[in-house]
Design an enzyme around this catalytic site. Sequence first.
Site, PDB file in Angstrom:
ATOM      1  N   LYS A  44      33.846  34.972  38.499  1.00  0.00           N
ATOM      2  CA  LYS A  44      34.559  36.500  38.511  1.00  0.00           C
ATOM      3  C   LYS A  44      36.012  35.901  38.281  1.00  0.00           C
ATOM      4  O   LYS A  44      36.541  35.142  38.239  1.00  0.00           O
ATOM      5  CB  LYS A  44      34.249  36.981  39.970  1.00  0.00           C
ATOM      6  CG  LYS A  44      32.780  37.153  40.244  1.00  0.00           C
ATOM      7  CD  LYS A  44      32.129  38.583  41.084  1.00  0.00           C
ATOM      8  CE  LYS A  44      31.341  38.755  40.927  1.00  0.00           C
ATOM      9  NZ  LYS A  44      30.434  39.567  42.220  1.00  0.00           N
ATOM     10  N   ARG A  83      24.485  34.334  44.883  1.00  0.00           N
ATOM     11  CA  ARG A  83      24.134  34.520  43.610  1.00  0.00           C
ATOM     12  C   ARG A  83      25.019  33.542  42.236  1.00  0.00           C
ATOM     13  O   ARG A  83      26.082  34.447  42.350  1.00  0.00           O
ATOM     14  CB  ARG A  83      24.595  36.577  43.526  1.00  0.00           C
ATOM     15  CG  ARG A  83      23.448  37.087  42.146  1.00  0.00           C
ATOM     16  CD  ARG A  83      24.419  38.820  42.849  1.00  0.00           C
ATOM     17  NE  ARG A  83      24.041  38.901  41.143  1.00  0.00           N
ATOM     18  CZ  ARG A  83      24.614  39.215  39.959  1.00  0.00           C
ATOM     19  NH1 ARG A  83      25.771  38.293  39.955  1.00  0.00           N
ATOM     20  NH2 ARG A  83      24.096  40.256  39.081  1.00  0.00           N
TER      21      ARG A  83
HETATM   22  N1  HH2 Z   1      27.700  41.109  40.839  1.00  0.00           N
HETATM   23  C1  HH2 Z   1      27.396  41.091  39.925  1.00  0.00           C
HETATM   24  C2  HH2 Z   1      26.859  41.804  39.493  1.00  0.00           C
HETATM   25  N2  HH2 Z   1      25.812  42.065  40.489  1.00  0.00           N
HETATM   26  N3  HH2 Z   1      25.177  42.207  43.168  1.00  0.00           N
HETATM   27  C3  HH2 Z   1      25.553  41.432  44.064  1.00  0.00           C
HETATM   28  N4  HH2 Z   1      24.871  41.691  45.503  1.00  0.00           N
HETATM   29  N5  HH2 Z   1      26.881  41.458  44.549  1.00  0.00           N
HETATM   30  C4  HH2 Z   1      27.643  40.608  43.748  1.00  0.00           C
HETATM   31  O1  HH2 Z   1      28.880  39.529  44.256  1.00  0.00           O
HETATM   32  C5  HH2 Z   1      27.309  40.481  42.529  1.00  0.00           C
HETATM   33  C6  HH2 Z   1      26.148  42.023  42.140  1.00  0.00           C
HETATM   34  C7  HH2 Z   1      28.179  40.570  38.404  1.00  0.00           C
HETATM   35  O2  HH2 Z   1      28.277  39.870  38.117  1.00  0.00           O
HETATM   36  P1  HH2 Z   1      27.475  40.223  36.630  1.00  0.00           P
HETATM   37  O3  HH2 Z   1      25.873  40.521  36.604  1.00  0.00           O
HETATM   38  O4  HH2 Z   1      27.422  38.314  36.549  1.00  0.00           O
HETATM   39  O5  HH2 Z   1      28.504  40.703  35.605  1.00  0.00           O
HETATM   40  P2  HH2 Z   1      27.991  42.645  35.134  1.00  0.00           P
HETATM   41  O6  HH2 Z   1      28.324  43.501  35.873  1.00  0.00           O
HETATM   42  O7  HH2 Z   1      28.690  42.060  33.708  1.00  0.00           O
HETATM   43  O8  HH2 Z   1      26.416  42.300  34.468  1.00  0.00           O
END
Ligand code: HH2
Length: 262
Positions: A201, A239
């Site tokens: 992040k 995660r």
């Molecule tokens: N962070 C992201 C997405 N989903 N869900 C939970 N429960 N907690 C988190 O911190 C969280 C989440 C963001 O990460 P990522 O999926 O890599 O990115 P994007 O939203 O751009 O697909």
Amino acid sequence: MGVVNVTPDSFSDGGRFEDAEAALAHAHRLMEEGADILDVGGESTRPGAAPVPVEEELRRVLPVVRQLRDVPVSIDTRRAEVMRAALDMGASMINDVEALAAPGATDAVAGSGCAVCLMHKKGDPATMQRDPQYDDVVGEVFSFLKERMSAAMQAGIGQDRIVLDPGFGFGKTLQHNMALLRNLEHFKSLGAPILAGWSRKSSLGKITGRPVMTDAAERLPASLAMALLSLLHGATILRVHDVKETRDVVEVWRAYAGKMGQ
Ligand code: HH2
């Protein structure tokens, strides 16, 4: 929990696993690397992301969920239609960054036996990182999660099915994120396991003085440091994008905490 983003625009791996075949290959790799849960998502929630039509989200995630076997599958969605369709296809967890706020979401989860992650987020992805403000970030996030957990339980979702997440980076500055991390243990008093999502992040880029990510691997050391800090502060589920490396962190923590062999 290994992340499988079936999206063109996720912040760290957008476009890499956009078609079902690439996403499945990635999912299998994460399983081999030791993921206990796979979190499949078809809509980016990164700061500035635009919403995706529900048909498109279904088109992205269902072929992947359908073919994943032998591992608990979580589906990262805010929409009831996507929840229902994925649960019908065998998903066993809903990961909702809106904590079941969307119409029909609570019923979709209550009507099945799945687990659910309720996450705190302030504002919408499009604007949430524009100067987020709190009087007391820990108190506000705590009250929100308490309220959403009790709403879920009132709708018939048993406490043993609920996971809570303070939502690092979702409408929070680096200082907000750090305050939440330092107080993570406090959230356990709500009576549910805590999920922590720090992987790659932007706060990590701020800490290391490299705010622009040119290569995802660049944020790996800082992500691993956060994985360890999260475990030390009471997180149960991490995660992450980098399962193999995070596994080693978990083993180090287990050895330190005297939990080897568990
Ligand atoms: N962070 C992201 C997405 N989903 N869900 C939970 N429960 N907690 C988190 O911190 C969280 C989440 C963001 O990460 P990522 O999926 O890599 O990115 P994007 O939203 O751009 O697909």
